[in-house]
Design a protein around this motif. Structure first.
Motif, short mmCIF file in Angstrom:
data_model
loop_
_atom_site.label_atom_id
_atom_site.label_comp_id
_atom_site.label_asym_id
_atom_site.label_seq_id
_atom_site.Cartn_x
_atom_site.Cartn_y
_atom_site.Cartn_z
N MET A 1 11.66 -7.24 14.40
CA MET A 1 10.62 -6.37 14.89
C MET A 1 9.45 -7.22 15.36
O MET A 1 9.06 -8.16 14.69
CB MET A 1 10.19 -5.42 13.79
N LYS A 2 8.91 -6.90 16.50
CA LYS A 2 7.78 -7.63 17.04
C LYS A 2 6.55 -7.38 16.18
O LYS A 2 6.23 -6.24 15.86
CB LYS A 2 7.55 -7.16 18.48
N ARG A 3 5.85 -8.45 15.81
CA ARG A 3 4.66 -8.35 14.97
C ARG A 3 3.40 -8.55 15.80
O ARG A 3 2.87 -9.64 15.88
CB ARG A 3 4.71 -9.38 13.85
N SER A 4 2.94 -7.52 16.45
CA SER A 4 1.73 -7.59 17.27
C SER A 4 0.50 -7.53 16.37
O SER A 4 0.57 -7.21 15.19
CB SER A 4 1.70 -6.42 18.25
N LYS A 5 -0.64 -7.85 16.94
CA LYS A 5 -1.89 -7.73 16.21
C LYS A 5 -2.10 -6.29 15.75
O LYS A 5 -2.52 -6.05 14.63
CB LYS A 5 -3.07 -8.19 17.07
N GLU A 6 -1.76 -5.33 16.63
CA GLU A 6 -1.92 -3.92 16.26
C GLU A 6 -1.05 -3.57 15.04
O GLU A 6 -1.49 -2.85 14.15
CB GLU A 6 -1.57 -3.01 17.44
N PHE A 7 0.20 -4.09 15.01
CA PHE A 7 1.08 -3.82 13.87
C PHE A 7 0.48 -4.42 12.60
O PHE A 7 0.48 -3.78 11.54
CB PHE A 7 2.49 -4.37 14.11
N LYS A 8 -0.03 -5.63 12.67
CA LYS A 8 -0.64 -6.28 11.50
C LYS A 8 -1.86 -5.49 11.02
O LYS A 8 -2.09 -5.36 9.82
CB LYS A 8 -0.99 -7.72 11.82
N ASP A 9 -2.64 -4.95 11.97
CA ASP A 9 -3.78 -4.10 11.60
C ASP A 9 -3.32 -2.85 10.87
O ASP A 9 -3.94 -2.42 9.88
CB ASP A 9 -4.58 -3.69 12.84
N VAL A 10 -2.21 -2.24 11.34
CA VAL A 10 -1.65 -1.06 10.68
C VAL A 10 -1.22 -1.41 9.25
O VAL A 10 -1.53 -0.70 8.30
CB VAL A 10 -0.44 -0.50 11.47
N ALA A 11 -0.49 -2.52 9.09
CA ALA A 11 -0.02 -2.93 7.77
C ALA A 11 -1.18 -3.16 6.82
O ALA A 11 -1.14 -2.72 5.66
CB ALA A 11 0.83 -4.20 7.90
N GLU A 12 -2.23 -3.79 7.29
CA GLU A 12 -3.40 -4.04 6.46
C GLU A 12 -4.10 -2.74 6.07
O GLU A 12 -4.48 -2.54 4.92
CB GLU A 12 -4.37 -4.95 7.22
N ALA A 13 -4.26 -1.83 7.04
CA ALA A 13 -4.91 -0.55 6.75
C ALA A 13 -4.10 0.27 5.76
O ALA A 13 -4.65 0.89 4.85
CB ALA A 13 -5.14 0.23 8.05
N MET A 14 -2.76 0.30 5.92
CA MET A 14 -1.92 1.06 4.99
C MET A 14 -2.03 0.55 3.57
O MET A 14 -1.94 1.32 2.62
CB MET A 14 -0.45 1.01 5.43
N GLY A 15 -2.23 -0.75 3.41
CA GLY A 15 -2.36 -1.34 2.08
C GLY A 15 -3.56 -0.83 1.32
O GLY A 15 -3.61 -0.91 0.10
N ARG A 16 -4.55 -0.30 2.04
CA ARG A 16 -5.77 0.22 1.40
C ARG A 16 -5.71 1.72 1.12
O ARG A 16 -6.63 2.28 0.53
CB ARG A 16 -6.97 -0.07 2.29
N ILE A 17 -4.66 2.39 1.57
CA ILE A 17 -4.61 3.85 1.47
C ILE A 17 -3.63 4.25 0.37
O ILE A 17 -2.46 3.87 0.40
CB ILE A 17 -4.19 4.47 2.81
N ASP A 18 -4.11 5.02 -0.60
CA ASP A 18 -3.27 5.41 -1.74
C ASP A 18 -2.39 6.62 -1.45
O ASP A 18 -1.24 6.67 -1.85
CB ASP A 18 -4.13 5.68 -2.97
N ILE A 19 -2.92 7.60 -0.75
CA ILE A 19 -2.18 8.85 -0.53
C ILE A 19 -2.01 9.09 0.97
O ILE A 19 -2.94 8.91 1.75
CB ILE A 19 -2.93 10.06 -1.15
N CYS A 20 -0.80 9.48 1.35
CA CYS A 20 -0.56 9.91 2.72
C CYS A 20 0.05 11.32 2.66
O CYS A 20 0.40 11.81 1.59
CB CYS A 20 0.37 8.94 3.46
N MET A 21 0.15 11.95 3.79
CA MET A 21 0.81 13.24 3.88
C MET A 21 2.16 13.03 4.54
O MET A 21 2.26 12.39 5.59
CB MET A 21 -0.04 14.22 4.69
N MET A 22 3.22 13.57 3.92
CA MET A 22 4.59 13.47 4.44
C MET A 22 5.01 14.82 4.96
O MET A 22 4.92 15.83 4.26
CB MET A 22 5.56 13.03 3.35
#
Length: 142
Positions: A1-22
Motif C-alpha cells: 500500500m502506498k504510504r503518502s503523507k496524507e495516509f501517515k496523517d490519517v494514521a497519526e490522527a486515528m491513534g489519538r481517537i478512542d471512539i469511532c462510529m461503525m
C-alpha cells in the motif's frame, strides 16, 4: 500500500481517537454504533475491533461486508471517514495480540473466549477534513 503523507496523517490522527462510529448494512438499512478504537495499533489500512460473536453487527457483516467508520478528533480538528470491507475473524492469537486490559469490562472471559470475535475493516477509501486537509485516498487492496 502506498504510504503518502496524507495516509501517515490519517494514521497519526486515528491513534489519538478512542471512539469511532461503525456503520453496517442490515435488513432495515444502515445501523450505526460506537466502537472503541485501539490507538496502540499502528494503522496500516486495517481497523480491528472486538465484538461478541453473536452480535447484530457480526451478522450484518456476514451478509453484507460494506462498513463505514467515522472518526472525530475534536482537539486536533480532524475528521476521518473510512469505507471498507468488513470481515469476521476468529483467531485467538490475533485476539491476544490486540487485547487490552480495558476490554475486560465488555469481555470478562478474555481473548480466549469463543464468544469473542474480531471485526477487521480493510479500508478501500478514506476521506479527511479539517486541519489535515480535505483529501480522498483510494487504497490498493493488496
Amino acid at each position: 500500500m502506498k504510504r503518502s503523507k496524507e495516509f501517515k496523517d490519517v494514521a497519526e490522527a486515528m491513534g489519538r481517537i478512542d471512539i469511532c462510529m461503525m456503520q453496517t448494512v442490515g435488513e432495515h438499512g444502515v445501523n450505526t454504533r460506537p466502537m472503541s478504537n485501539n490507538g496502540e495499533v499502528e494503522y496500516d489500512g486495517d481497523n480491528w475491533f472486538f465484538s461478541r460473536s453473536d452480535s447484530t453487527k457480526n451478522e450484518e457483516i456476514a451478509l453484507d461486508d460494506r462498513v463505514q467508520l467515522t472518526f472525530a478528533d475534536r482537539d486536533g480538528m480532524n475528521f476521518i471517514s473510512v469505507w471498507g470491507q468488513g470481515e469476521i475473524v476468529d483467531d485467538t492469537a490475533m485476539k491476544k495480540k490486540l487485547w487490552q486490559k480495558d476490554l475486560e469490562r465488555w469481555f470478562e472471559n478474555g481473548p480466549e473466549d469463543p464468544a469473542v470475535s474480531l471485526i477487521k475493516v480493510s479500508a478501500q477509501r478514506i476521506q479527511t477534513w479539517g486541519r489535515m486537509g480535505d483529501h480522498t485516498l483510494e487504497l490498493d487492496s493488496d
